[in-house]
Design a protein around this motif. Structure first.
Motif, PDB file in Angstrom:
ATOM      1  N   GLU A 135       0.677  -0.768  -0.245  1.00  0.00           N
ATOM      2  CA  GLU A 135       0.359  -0.131   0.260  1.00  0.00           C
ATOM      3  C   GLU A 135       0.726   1.139   0.067  1.00  0.00           C
ATOM      4  O   GLU A 135       0.244   2.147  -0.173  1.00  0.00           O
ATOM      5  CB  GLU A 135      -0.731   0.074   0.920  1.00  0.00           C
ATOM      6  CG  GLU A 135      -2.272  -1.144   1.240  1.00  0.00           C
ATOM      7  CD  GLU A 135      -2.897  -1.300   0.266  1.00  0.00           C
ATOM      8  OE1 GLU A 135      -3.038  -0.256  -0.507  1.00  0.00           O
ATOM      9  OE2 GLU A 135      -3.769  -2.446  -0.372  1.00  0.00           O
ATOM     10  N   ASN A 143      -9.481   2.791   9.001  1.00  0.00           N
ATOM     11  CA  ASN A 143     -10.692   2.662   8.104  1.00  0.00           C
ATOM     12  C   ASN A 143     -11.175   4.022   7.717  1.00  0.00           C
ATOM     13  O   ASN A 143     -11.292   3.906   6.665  1.00  0.00           O
ATOM     14  CB  ASN A 143     -11.916   2.655   9.408  1.00  0.00           C
ATOM     15  CG  ASN A 143     -13.119   1.779   8.135  1.00  0.00           C
ATOM     16  OD1 ASN A 143     -13.004   1.536   7.876  1.00  0.00           O
ATOM     17  ND2 ASN A 143     -14.118   2.772   8.907  1.00  0.00           N
ATOM     18  N   TYR A 158      -8.110   2.817   3.950  1.00  0.00           N
ATOM     19  CA  TYR A 158      -7.867   2.207   3.417  1.00  0.00           C
ATOM     20  C   TYR A 158      -9.406   0.910   4.105  1.00  0.00           C
ATOM     21  O   TYR A 158      -8.542   0.234   4.921  1.00  0.00           O
ATOM     22  CB  TYR A 158      -6.292   0.991   4.697  1.00  0.00           C
ATOM     23  CG  TYR A 158      -5.433   2.076   3.604  1.00  0.00           C
ATOM     24  CD1 TYR A 158      -4.958   1.680   2.588  1.00  0.00           C
ATOM     25  CD2 TYR A 158      -5.056   3.327   4.093  1.00  0.00           C
ATOM     26  CE1 TYR A 158      -3.641   2.671   1.851  1.00  0.00           C
ATOM     27  CE2 TYR A 158      -3.729   3.954   4.546  1.00  0.00           C
ATOM     28  CZ  TYR A 158      -3.111   3.852   2.496  1.00  0.00           C
ATOM     29  OH  TYR A 158      -2.403   3.729   2.570  1.00  0.00           O
ATOM     30  N   GLY A 159     -10.104   1.387   4.333  1.00  0.00           N
ATOM     31  CA  GLY A 159     -11.259   0.125   4.776  1.00  0.00           C
ATOM     32  C   GLY A 159     -11.400  -0.796   4.240  1.00  0.00           C
ATOM     33  O   GLY A 159     -11.881  -1.942   5.138  1.00  0.00           O
ATOM     34  N   TRP A 160     -10.708  -1.215   2.862  1.00  0.00           N
ATOM     35  CA  TRP A 160     -11.339  -2.431   2.174  1.00  0.00           C
ATOM     36  C   TRP A 160     -10.495  -3.973   3.133  1.00  0.00           C
ATOM     37  O   TRP A 160     -10.712  -4.622   2.971  1.00  0.00           O
ATOM     38  CB  TRP A 160     -10.562  -1.898   0.983  1.00  0.00           C
ATOM     39  CG  TRP A 160      -9.449  -2.055   0.541  1.00  0.00           C
ATOM     40  CD1 TRP A 160      -8.257  -2.911   0.991  1.00  0.00           C
ATOM     41  CD2 TRP A 160      -8.965  -1.334   0.558  1.00  0.00           C
ATOM     42  NE1 TRP A 160      -6.786  -3.193   0.602  1.00  0.00           N
ATOM     43  CE2 TRP A 160      -7.273  -1.183   0.290  1.00  0.00           C
ATOM     44  CE3 TRP A 160      -9.398   0.028   0.389  1.00  0.00           C
ATOM     45  CZ2 TRP A 160      -6.814   0.188  -0.081  1.00  0.00           C
ATOM     46  CZ3 TRP A 160      -8.365   1.252  -0.170  1.00  0.00           C
ATOM     47  CH2 TRP A 160      -7.184   0.841  -0.061  1.00  0.00           C
ATOM     48  N   LEU A 161      -9.474  -3.012   3.671  1.00  0.00           N
ATOM     49  CA  LEU A 161      -8.725  -4.259   4.314  1.00  0.00           C
ATOM     50  C   LEU A 161      -9.551  -4.643   5.912  1.00  0.00           C
ATOM     51  O   LEU A 161      -9.511  -5.755   6.111  1.00  0.00           O
ATOM     52  CB  LEU A 161      -7.479  -2.828   5.575  1.00  0.00           C
ATOM     53  CG  LEU A 161      -6.514  -2.632   4.697  1.00  0.00           C
ATOM     54  CD1 LEU A 161      -5.573  -2.067   5.125  1.00  0.00           C
ATOM     55  CD2 LEU A 161      -5.591  -3.667   3.385  1.00  0.00           C
ATOM     56  N   THR A 211     -12.847  -5.842   5.374  1.00  0.00           N
ATOM     57  CA  THR A 211     -13.314  -6.966   4.259  1.00  0.00           C
ATOM     58  C   THR A 211     -12.594  -7.590   3.771  1.00  0.00           C
ATOM     59  O   THR A 211     -13.328  -8.480   3.084  1.00  0.00           O
ATOM     60  CB  THR A 211     -14.493  -6.136   4.139  1.00  0.00           C
ATOM     61  OG1 THR A 211     -14.008  -4.773   3.006  1.00  0.00           O
ATOM     62  CG2 THR A 211     -15.339  -5.182   4.649  1.00  0.00           C
ATOM     63  N   THR A 212     -11.564  -7.488   3.307  1.00  0.00           N
ATOM     64  CA  THR A 212     -11.336  -8.106   2.181  1.00  0.00           C
ATOM     65  C   THR A 212     -10.258  -9.905   3.700  1.00  0.00           C
ATOM     66  O   THR A 212      -9.255  -9.287   3.978  1.00  0.00           O
ATOM     67  CB  THR A 212      -9.252  -7.194   1.661  1.00  0.00           C
ATOM     68  OG1 THR A 212     -10.127  -7.041   1.131  1.00  0.00           O
ATOM     69  CG2 THR A 212      -8.200  -8.708   0.488  1.00  0.00           C
ATOM     70  N   THR A 230      -8.647 -11.422   8.405  1.00  0.00           N
ATOM     71  CA  THR A 230      -8.360 -10.112   7.741  1.00  0.00           C
ATOM     72  C   THR A 230      -7.308  -9.614   7.425  1.00  0.00           C
ATOM     73  O   THR A 230      -6.146  -9.796   8.059  1.00  0.00           O
ATOM     74  CB  THR A 230      -9.644  -8.606   8.026  1.00  0.00           C
ATOM     75  OG1 THR A 230      -9.195  -8.555   9.203  1.00  0.00           O
ATOM     76  CG2 THR A 230     -11.086  -9.728   8.091  1.00  0.00           C
ATOM     77  N   GLU A 231      -7.164  -8.701   6.425  1.00  0.00           N
ATOM     78  CA  GLU A 231      -5.694  -7.836   6.182  1.00  0.00           C
ATOM     79  C   GLU A 231      -5.539  -6.868   7.356  1.00  0.00           C
ATOM     80  O   GLU A 231      -4.709  -6.144   7.362  1.00  0.00           O
ATOM     81  CB  GLU A 231      -5.938  -7.338   4.764  1.00  0.00           C
ATOM     82  CG  GLU A 231      -5.597  -7.877   3.797  1.00  0.00           C
ATOM     83  CD  GLU A 231      -5.545  -7.221   1.758  1.00  0.00           C
ATOM     84  OE1 GLU A 231      -5.957  -6.556   2.163  1.00  0.00           O
ATOM     85  OE2 GLU A 231      -5.324  -8.268   1.428  1.00  0.00           O
TER      86      GLU A 231
END
Length: 245
Positions: free
Chosen positions: A64, A127, A141-144, A146-147, A215-216
């Protein structure tokens, strides 16, 4: 002097030799200290390696581009030490491949960020940084959250690190994926194996607050929380210096 330089520029061979000579001086200055590296780098026999989860978090940190805005090297300047803590020692980056010292500080240095803030703070900050630091310019980095973290190739990452000198054992490599899950789920039957392989100082908890899912975010927070905590060599050096005064 300038006349000599102008004449040299008109002779390709002479100019090439001059460039090689100048570059050789710079190369020698950089390379020569490496021959005494074992005499200048501090010894830290109790230093532990990154767990698979922490190493995965480090990979995400690099992926990132976090290193572009955050350094991980506290300088010996008084202002740096007063703000961030003991200045960085070379041995603290012994197992960092690649090293992430950096020099650009759009955000603060992270060399001793470990356990300075809670997991919840880090999750909220990653987030949406503005939720905890209103003036922050850091991207979200909100997707971390849910990934799902990929773990099937963690053993290969450990093998690669061992090739460059990190002392991962065959047992650590064979159990990499399971240990990553167990570190974020301390109630799992595999949790004792993580402690056995990486030591009692290993932090065991659901870093993103969700023990049922890896999660990540788990990985990145686990990495941030261990920065500056793989060894206490820097704190010992300061204590020894103060004792000698």
């Amino acid at each position: 002097m300038f006349g000599f330089h102008y004449r040299l520029e008109r002779k390709a061979i002479g100019l090439t030799i001059g460039i090689i000579a100048a570059a050789s001086v710079g190369g020698f200055v950089e390379i020569a200290p490496l021959f005494t590296i074992h005499q200048t780098v501090e010894d830290a026999p109790g230093m532990r390696v990154y767990t698979p989860l922490e190493l995965a978090g480090r990979n995400i940190y690099i992926r990132e581009g976090c290193y572009a805005c955050h350094s991980q090297m506290i300088r010996t300047l008084r202002d740096d030490v007063d703000r961030y803590g003991p200045y960085s020692l070379a041995v603290e980056s012994k197992y960092d491949h690649p090293m992430l010292w950096g020099s650009k500080r759009t955000g603060p240095d992270l060399a001793r960020i470990g356990e300075k803030y809670s997991d919840q703070w880090h999750v909220a900050h990653l987030n949406n940084p503005r939720d905890v630091v209103p003036v922050s310019v850091m991207p979200a980095y909100g997707w971390l959250l849910t990934t799902e973290l990929r773990t099937d190739d963690l053993d290969l990452h450990l093998k690669a690190q061992r090739r460059v000198g990190v002392p991962y054992t065959d047992d650590m490599i064979a159990n990499a994926a399971m240990d990553a899950y167990a570190q974020s789920n301390p109630d799992s039957p595999q949790a004792d194996g993580v402690i056995k392989r990486y030591g009692k100082a290993t932090t065991m908890r659901a870093f993103d607050g969700l023990p049922s899912k890896l999660t990540e975010m788990d990985a990145l927070v686990a990495y941030l929380q261990v920065l500056g905590r793989l060894t206490d060599a820097a704190h010992k050096s300061i204590a020894q210096a103060e004792a000698g005064q």
